[in-house]
Design a protein around this motif. Structure first.
Motif, PDB file in Angstrom:
ATOM      1  N   MET A 290       0.873  -1.177   0.000  1.00  0.00           N
ATOM      2  CA  MET A 290       0.000   0.000   0.000  1.00  0.00           C
ATOM      3  C   MET A 290       0.910   1.228   0.000  1.00  0.00           C
ATOM      4  O   MET A 290       1.205   1.821   1.009  1.00  0.00           O
ATOM      5  N   GLU A 291       1.406   1.561  -1.193  1.00  0.00           N
ATOM      6  CA  GLU A 291       2.360   2.667  -1.327  1.00  0.00           C
ATOM      7  C   GLU A 291       2.176   3.346  -2.661  1.00  0.00           C
ATOM      8  O   GLU A 291       1.790   2.707  -3.632  1.00  0.00           O
ATOM      9  N   GLY A 292       2.502   4.640  -2.691  1.00  0.00           N
ATOM     10  CA  GLY A 292       2.433   5.389  -3.931  1.00  0.00           C
ATOM     11  C   GLY A 292       2.031   6.838  -3.755  1.00  0.00           C
ATOM     12  O   GLY A 292       2.301   7.669  -4.626  1.00  0.00           O
ATOM     13  N   THR A 330      -5.170  -0.182  -2.727  1.00  0.00           N
ATOM     14  CA  THR A 330      -5.404   1.061  -3.460  1.00  0.00           C
ATOM     15  C   THR A 330      -4.940   2.262  -2.629  1.00  0.00           C
ATOM     16  O   THR A 330      -4.882   2.205  -1.397  1.00  0.00           O
ATOM     17  N   ILE A 331      -4.573   3.336  -3.314  1.00  0.00           N
ATOM     18  CA  ILE A 331      -4.058   4.548  -2.672  1.00  0.00           C
ATOM     19  C   ILE A 331      -5.229   5.386  -2.190  1.00  0.00           C
ATOM     20  O   ILE A 331      -6.161   5.678  -2.942  1.00  0.00           O
ATOM     21  N   THR A 332      -5.171   5.793  -0.952  1.00  0.00           N
ATOM     22  CA  THR A 332      -6.304   6.470  -0.312  1.00  0.00           C
ATOM     23  C   THR A 332      -6.381   7.953  -0.701  1.00  0.00           C
ATOM     24  O   THR A 332      -5.392   8.559  -1.111  1.00  0.00           O
ATOM     25  N   VAL A 351      -3.726   4.923 -11.141  1.00  0.00           N
ATOM     26  CA  VAL A 351      -2.973   3.878 -10.448  1.00  0.00           C
ATOM     27  C   VAL A 351      -3.937   2.930  -9.729  1.00  0.00           C
ATOM     28  O   VAL A 351      -3.765   1.704  -9.759  1.00  0.00           O
ATOM     29  N   ASN A 352      -4.959   3.483  -9.101  1.00  0.00           N
ATOM     30  CA  ASN A 352      -5.932   2.626  -8.420  1.00  0.00           C
ATOM     31  C   ASN A 352      -6.668   1.718  -9.397  1.00  0.00           C
ATOM     32  O   ASN A 352      -6.995   0.565  -9.071  1.00  0.00           O
TER      33      ASN A 352
END
Length: 424
Positions: A290-292, A330-332, A351-352
């Motif tokens: 969970m990174e990005g 997914t990125i929050t 990205v998600n």
């Protein structure tokens, strides 16, 4: 006679008898393989990723307070000089169980202080750029409890490898080797970082292995209540402890505040630290990536979703080579934060979409869907917002943990391939 000699001799005798029944430790390079985990071998119960260096503490003892996810009948610890520039000299190391009725105290449960050895020696030297794994320590380690891992460094060994943002109060004794103390009165100073210590493994855990949470400040726990173990990996560990042993996992938190997938910065990038913080850990069955967010809003910021896809595929390929499942997170949202722009939001959404539908991961943890405000999907639900519109409060972190499909962590693992070279 040196203070503590007689108790240490008695401890050493007991350890010698107990260790006859404990298998020798695996090397740091091989201990993360998934074979022989759980009740048949070593399982990771706690982790902190090396994030940077700071001023060393020569002549002092630092008592790191860490929280277990699963228990066992023996322990071993991982010490890091990975980011140091000169050999790290350890004069003495101990591990003990913290008093349950004093969670913010340096006091140990009487009779639980154990000396930690490395290759049979009570002192050790860890070369610059390397880690060390201790010998097995006979100690009944409870689950969901605090351990005290105390290290004494007699001389200045240069920059100290540490985990800066622990969100946990640990303790410092400024007057020499106090590693054997159980009452904690010598520990007159505190620190909010973990020094040198990057892992604790347990033997014979009632579990089938461990899961690593690879991430940034959101995984590291920024926004959560300090010294309360309310990070989302902690809350995930609580859910897993409620499962029967054949489905239970230890949880290892490899989050670093400010970390990025593609570039080094605050700590090595996710790509460059994958082996040290994930693949070499004990009993790993799955990793949640969970990174990005820091790549998207950082400087320089990444604007090409294909770069994320390539990095994620590389992580998956290396993990699959070890038979480890990979769950993509997914990125929050972070609308309202100073780093948000419409262009960066478009990258996050792209990205998600890759994470959800790109076929990259074995499973998906849709953190974005869990925490976003349905009336403003680029923002965190107000009830989950810590106040900076980026990080989560305790309720939000609980929601993230609750949104993970536990079966996705223990499903059949990928068949191991020939090795990381297959990722090319």
């Amino acid at each position: 006679m040196r203070r503590g000699t007689i108790p240490y001799l008695l401890t050493a005798l007991a350890a010698a008898l107990a260790l006859a029944l404990v298998p020798p430790p695996a090397s740091a390079a091989t201990s993360g393989r998934h074979h022989g985990t759980g009740r048949q071998g070593w399982t990771g119960t706690w982790e902190a990723a090396a994030s940077a260096t700071t001023t060393q503490l020569p002549g002092q003892s630092v008592r790191n307070v860490v929280h277990t996810s699963v228990g066992g009948r023996a322990a071993r610890i991982r010490v890091s000089n990975r980011l140091g520039t000169t050999p790290l000299e350890l004069g003495a190391v101990t591990v003990a169980v913290q008093k349950a009725d004093a969670p913010k105290s340096p006091a140990a449960v009487a009779g639980t202080v154990r000396r930690v050895t490395f290759g049979g020696a009570a002192s050790a030297e860890v070369p610059a750029g390397e880690d060390a794994v201790s010998d097995p320590v006979p100690l009944r380690v409870p689950s969901d409890a605090n351990l005290l891992v105390t290290l004494y460094t007699p001389h200045d060994s240069g920059p100290a490898t540490y985990h800066r943002s622990a969100l946990q109060t640990s303790f410092i004794a400024p007057d020499g080797d106090r590693t054997a103390d159980d009452d904690g009165t010598a520990y007159s100073a505190t620190t909010s970082s973990w020094y040198y210590l990057t892992g604790v493994d347990v033997l014979g855990a009632p579990a089938v292995g461990s899961v690593v949470a690879l991430g940034d400040s959101i995984t590291d726990g920024s926004g959560s209540t300090a010294s309360a173990n309310h990070r989302w990996p902690d809350r995930l560990a609580a859910r897993l402890r409620a499962l029967p042993p054949r489905e239970r996992l230890g949880v290892l938190n490899a989050g670093i505040a400010g970390n990025r997938v593609l570039l080094d910065g605050t700590g090595p990038s996710a790509l460059s630290r994958l082996d040290a913080d994930v693949l070499s850990r004990s009993g790993v069955r799955a990793v949640i990536v969970m990174e990005g967010i820091n790549d998207i809003k950082g400087n320089p910021n990444q604007t090409d979703p294909a770069a994320f896809a390539a990095a994620y595929r590389q992580i998956v390929a290396h993990a699959h080579a070890r038979g480890i499942r990979v769950v993509g997170g997914t990125i929050t949202p972070y609308g309202g934060n100073g780093g948000w722009t419409a262009a960066r939001e478009a990258v996050r959404q792209s990205v998600n979409d890759l994470v959800r539908h790109g076929g990259i991961f074995d499973a998906v943890a849709d953190f974005d869907a869990t925490v976003r405000d349905p009336d403003a999907p680029d923002r965190i639900l107000p009830a989950y917002d810590s106040g900076d519109h980026l990080h989560f409060d305790d309720a939000g972190l609980q929601a993230m943990a609750d949104g993970i499909d536990l079966h996705s962590l223990t499903a059949e693992r990928p068949r191991p391939t020939g090795g990381p070279a297959d990722a090319a």
